[in-house]
Design an enzyme around this catalytic site. Structure first.
Site, PDB file in Angstrom:
ATOM      1  N   ARG A  97       0.859   3.775  -3.241  1.00  0.00           N
ATOM      2  CA  ARG A  97       0.236   5.085  -3.003  1.00  0.00           C
ATOM      3  C   ARG A  97       1.288   6.168  -2.754  1.00  0.00           C
ATOM      4  O   ARG A  97       1.220   7.248  -3.346  1.00  0.00           O
ATOM      5  CB  ARG A  97      -0.712   5.011  -1.799  1.00  0.00           C
ATOM      6  N   GLU A 151     -11.893   0.836 -10.402  1.00  0.00           N
ATOM      7  CA  GLU A 151     -11.522  -0.089 -11.489  1.00  0.00           C
ATOM      8  C   GLU A 151     -12.362   0.045 -12.762  1.00  0.00           C
ATOM      9  O   GLU A 151     -11.823   0.004 -13.873  1.00  0.00           O
ATOM     10  CB  GLU A 151     -11.552  -1.543 -10.991  1.00  0.00           C
ATOM     11  N   GLU A 187       0.826  -1.215   0.000  1.00  0.00           N
ATOM     12  CA  GLU A 187       0.000   0.000   0.000  1.00  0.00           C
ATOM     13  C   GLU A 187       0.857   1.260   0.000  1.00  0.00           C
ATOM     14  O   GLU A 187       0.556   2.236  -0.691  1.00  0.00           O
ATOM     15  CB  GLU A 187      -0.951   0.020   1.201  1.00  0.00           C
ATOM     16  N   ASP A 208      -5.167  -9.892  -8.076  1.00  0.00           N
ATOM     17  CA  ASP A 208      -5.470  -9.001  -9.211  1.00  0.00           C
ATOM     18  C   ASP A 208      -4.270  -8.331  -9.871  1.00  0.00           C
ATOM     19  O   ASP A 208      -3.964  -8.534 -11.046  1.00  0.00           O
ATOM     20  CB  ASP A 208      -6.503  -7.940  -8.790  1.00  0.00           C
TER      21      ASP A 208
HETATM   22  C1  DMJ Z   1      -6.187   0.654  -4.955  1.00  0.00           C
HETATM   23  O1  DMJ Z   1      -5.413   0.837  -3.856  1.00  0.00           O
HETATM   24  C2  DMJ Z   1      -5.445  -0.027  -6.051  1.00  0.00           C
HETATM   25  O2  DMJ Z   1      -6.110   0.146  -7.245  1.00  0.00           O
HETATM   26  C3  DMJ Z   1      -5.242  -1.480  -5.792  1.00  0.00           C
HETATM   27  O3  DMJ Z   1      -4.622  -2.117  -6.865  1.00  0.00           O
HETATM   28  C4  DMJ Z   1      -6.560  -2.141  -5.538  1.00  0.00           C
HETATM   29  N1  DMJ Z   1      -7.317  -1.483  -4.564  1.00  0.00           N
HETATM   30  C5  DMJ Z   1      -7.441  -0.064  -4.578  1.00  0.00           C
HETATM   31  C6  DMJ Z   1      -8.598   0.476  -5.368  1.00  0.00           C
HETATM   32  O4  DMJ Z   1      -9.708  -0.284  -5.391  1.00  0.00           O
END
Ligand code: DMJ
Length: 674
Positions: free
Chosen positions: A309, A574, A305, A438
């Site tokens: 970010r 998404e 994270e 994912d």
């Molecule tokens: C974000 O932090 C990123 O896109 C991550 O890959 C998946 N989750 C969240 C958004 O849904």
């Protein structure tokens, strides 16, 4: 035999030409070899005296002329030579010798300016004038929206060649095969090594379209883009008023929540403000980063994270703004995250204490999540490219190489967990494109693009995985026959699909744009329709976190079913993300219209009048969607950014041949732009 002396005696003196001949006798002397200096001097003098005055004058003139020429040519050629030889040896080298420094300037993109402090680390290098950062726009005020170039769209879409199935097939059939012919006839070299791309990156090139871009007509900003700016400002108002410098806004209670205590929303939103042209807001946030953002804190952060970010946000803001403050901060957090990789297997731990420099797995397990350890690569690789320190890239490349060789995959599909001690997958048998797996798939493709489409192992893994998706996870719902991606658990198919999976149409379209097989684009078109239906078939017009698709037609049943535990919406990006890619590559306005509907529904059900937007608990209840009182940082970092880009007709507004978005929507440069 003849001699000059004899010739002179028998012939009249000749005054009109010069003739100097030496007899062998005179040369060697009588009675043997005599080459003494005195003898030579005497002999020359005698010859000189025998010459006429005219002959002597001509000889003197020739000597004088040659001397003058010599002096002139010495001064013109000698200077640069002198200056070169006077330089210290270090400066004469064309390449620095520190191995890491090979990375410092390796990119084909012009390396963005380095902070002076950084140069201090490498005294051999004399400071260079910082080249223009790859993005031409130096600040929000310069940001121009260019006219649509519809002529380009079909071209970019249809001119791409497919690497598609052939690469996977080639690899499966013949590991040693050197190249593959794509379905459109393009030759894709498969023997390029997978060594870190940075070690073979070539000389920087001028960004191709800088001048052309500057001369283009600005594209007028659209009404819908203005609506996104308005939404952002409203969200920012709440953040600024009630949670400035904290991680997330709690818009209802007018307070904040802390996760890492690092101003997460502010950092995630920096490049969005830049792209939206919000100069004032950007400057204010920059001040906070300069004066208040401190990473030397005794706090545990999640590696994934904070990489996507914070590190991602700082790196992209650095690229867009050219402001070295953001690079310095990126280096700081990057270094502090490195202890995560000190594990027996080199598969990183999930958590790092950035103040203490210690890392650990979650309390209940020594496993890490597969998506997390394989979705930090774009950021760390870029950090290596910018700093010249290859340790970042080495650490993350090692993870990818290791995962590439692991058993336990199912036709390219990976399990969700990996053990940090053994380095093996755990909890085998469950396969999903949703949570915990994912972005593994997303980053296979995006790393391949970032590195200039040379790292074939990444492409092979990606292509194989998409084949795995088609084989095991694709189904069609009833009654609308929507194509969706389900899950596989120990051989049993489940018709469950996370909203998170909606990144996939965008990724597939990006792959097709980059020359992968056309059926990826067809699949993308089918899947984005499904993702849209996950909104359209719900009472609020907003998607829940998870849906279940109906596999059998039943009277009165829609395709999409929602379980009570899954009916929340976290303002996730998404679907909007994929709509952006689809519009960029096809120009089909329906994608903009779908995005517009979604924005309106966010405004209707999640907007908090006093500032900010909130997650909701119940997308099925328009009269009371049950606000959760939290605005996730990705709403500003991703959702609104992708909305703004979706509504733009300017393909140069983050050109997808020059930038690749990380999984948190932070654009990073492609090292070898198309
Ligand atoms: C974000 O932090 C990123 O896109 C991550 O890959 C998946 N989750 C969240 C958004 O849904």
């Amino acid at each position: 035999m003849y001699s000059a002396a004899a010739a002179a005696a028998s012939s009249p003196p000749r005054r009109d030409f010069i003739s100097v001949t030496l007899s062998p006798e005179e040369a060697v002397g009588v009675g043997g070899y005599n080459n003494s200096k005195a003898w030579r001097r005497r002999s020359c003098w005698r010859k000189w005296k025998q010459l006429s005055r005219l002959q002597r004058s001509v000889i003197l003139f020739v000597f004088a002329f040659l001397a003058v020429c010599g002096v002139i040519s010495y001064t013109s050629v000698g200077e640069p030579w002198k200056s070169l030889t006077n330089k210290p040896l270090d400066e004469q080298r064309t390449e620095p010798e520190i191995p890491g420094l090979k990375l410092a300037n390796p990119a084909v993109l012009p390396a963005p300016q380095k902070a002076d402090a950084n140069l201090g680390d490498y005294p051999e290098l004399s400071p260079q004038k910082p080249p223009k950062p790859p993005h031409v726009r130096r600040g929000p005020s310069n940001l121009q929206i260019k006219p649509p170039r519809r002529d380009v769209r079909p071209k970019t879409r249809h001119d791409t060649s497919s690497v598609g199935q052939e690469l996977v097939q080639a690899d499966q059939n013949e590991k040693t095969e050197k190249s593959v012919i794509s379905w459109r006839g393009a030759v894709i070299e498969t023997d390029q090594s997978t060594e870190p791309p940075s070690s073979k990156i070539k000389e920087p090139e001028k960004p191709s379209s800088v001048e052309a871009e500057d001369q283009k007509e600005p594209v007028p900003i659209t009404e819908r883009q203005l609506a996104v700016i308005e939404a952002f400002r409203h969200a920012w108002k709440g953040y600024k008023e009630f949670s400035w410098g904290h991680d997330e806004l709690k818009p209802l209670s007018k307070s904040y929540s802390e996760w890492f205590g690092l101003g997460l929303t502010l950092i995630d939103a920096l490049d969005t403000m830049w792209i939206l042209g919000l100069k004032e807001e950007f400057e204010e946030a920059r001040k906070w980063v300069a004066n208040d953002l401190v990473f030397d804190k005794n706090v545990d952060v999640n590696l994934f994270e904070s990489t996507i970010r914070i590190l991602g946000g700082l790196l992209s803001t650095y690229h867009l703004s050219g402001d070295s403050l953001f690079l310095e901060k990126a280096k700081d957090i990057g270094n502090r995250l490195m202890p995560a990789f000190k594990t027996p297997s080199k598969i990183p731990y999930s958590d790092v204490n950035i103040g203490r420099g210690t890392a650990h797995p979650p309390r209940w397990t020594s496993d890490s999540t597969v998506a997390e350890v394989t979705s930090i690569q774009l950021e760390f690789r870029e950090l290596s490219r910018l700093t010249g320190d290859e340790k970042f890239q080495k650490a993350v490349d090692e993870v990818m190489k290791h995962v590439h060789t692991l058993s336990g995959k199912n036709d390219g599909l990976v399990p969700m967990f990996i053990n940090t001690n053994s380095g093996q997958f755990t909890h085998l048998g469950v396969y999903t494109l949703g949570a915990r797996a994912d972005s593994y798939y997303e980053y296979l493709l995006k790393q391949w693009i970032q590195g200039g489409k040379k790292e074939n192992e990444l492409l092979e893994d990606y292509m194989r995985a998409i084949e795995g998706v088609k084989k095991h996870l694709l189904q069609r719902s009833q009654p609308k026959k929507l194509t969706f991606v389900g899950e596989l658990a120990h051989g049993h198919f489940s018709a469950k699909m996370d909203h998170l999976v909606c990144f996939l149409p965008g990724t597939l379209a990006l792959g097709a744009h980059n020359g992968l097989t056309a059926d990826h684009m067809q699949l993308a078109e089918a899947l984005i329709e499904t993702c849209y239906q996950m909104y359209a078939q719900v009472e609020t017009g907003l998607s829940p976190e998870i849906v279940h698709f109906n596999l059998h037609a039943e009277k009165g049943h829609k395709d999409v079913e929602i379980k009570p535990a899954d009916r929340h919406n976290l303002l996730r990006p998404e679907t909007v993300e994929s709509l952006f890619y689809m519009y960029r590559f096809t120009g089909d306005k329906k994608y903009q219209d779908w995005g517009w509907e979604i924005l309106q529904n966010f405004n209707k059900y999640t907007r908090v009048p006093t500032g900010g937007y909130t997650s909701i608990n119940n997308v099925q209840n328009p009269s009371n969607p049950e606000p959760r009182d939290k605005m996730e940082s990705f709403f500003l970092g991703e959702t609104l950014k992708y909305m703004f880009l979706l509504f733009s007709d300017d393909i140069d507004l983050i050109n997808l041949d020059k930038y690749v978005f990380n999984t948190e929507a932070h654009p990073l440069p492609i090292w070898v732009p198309a």
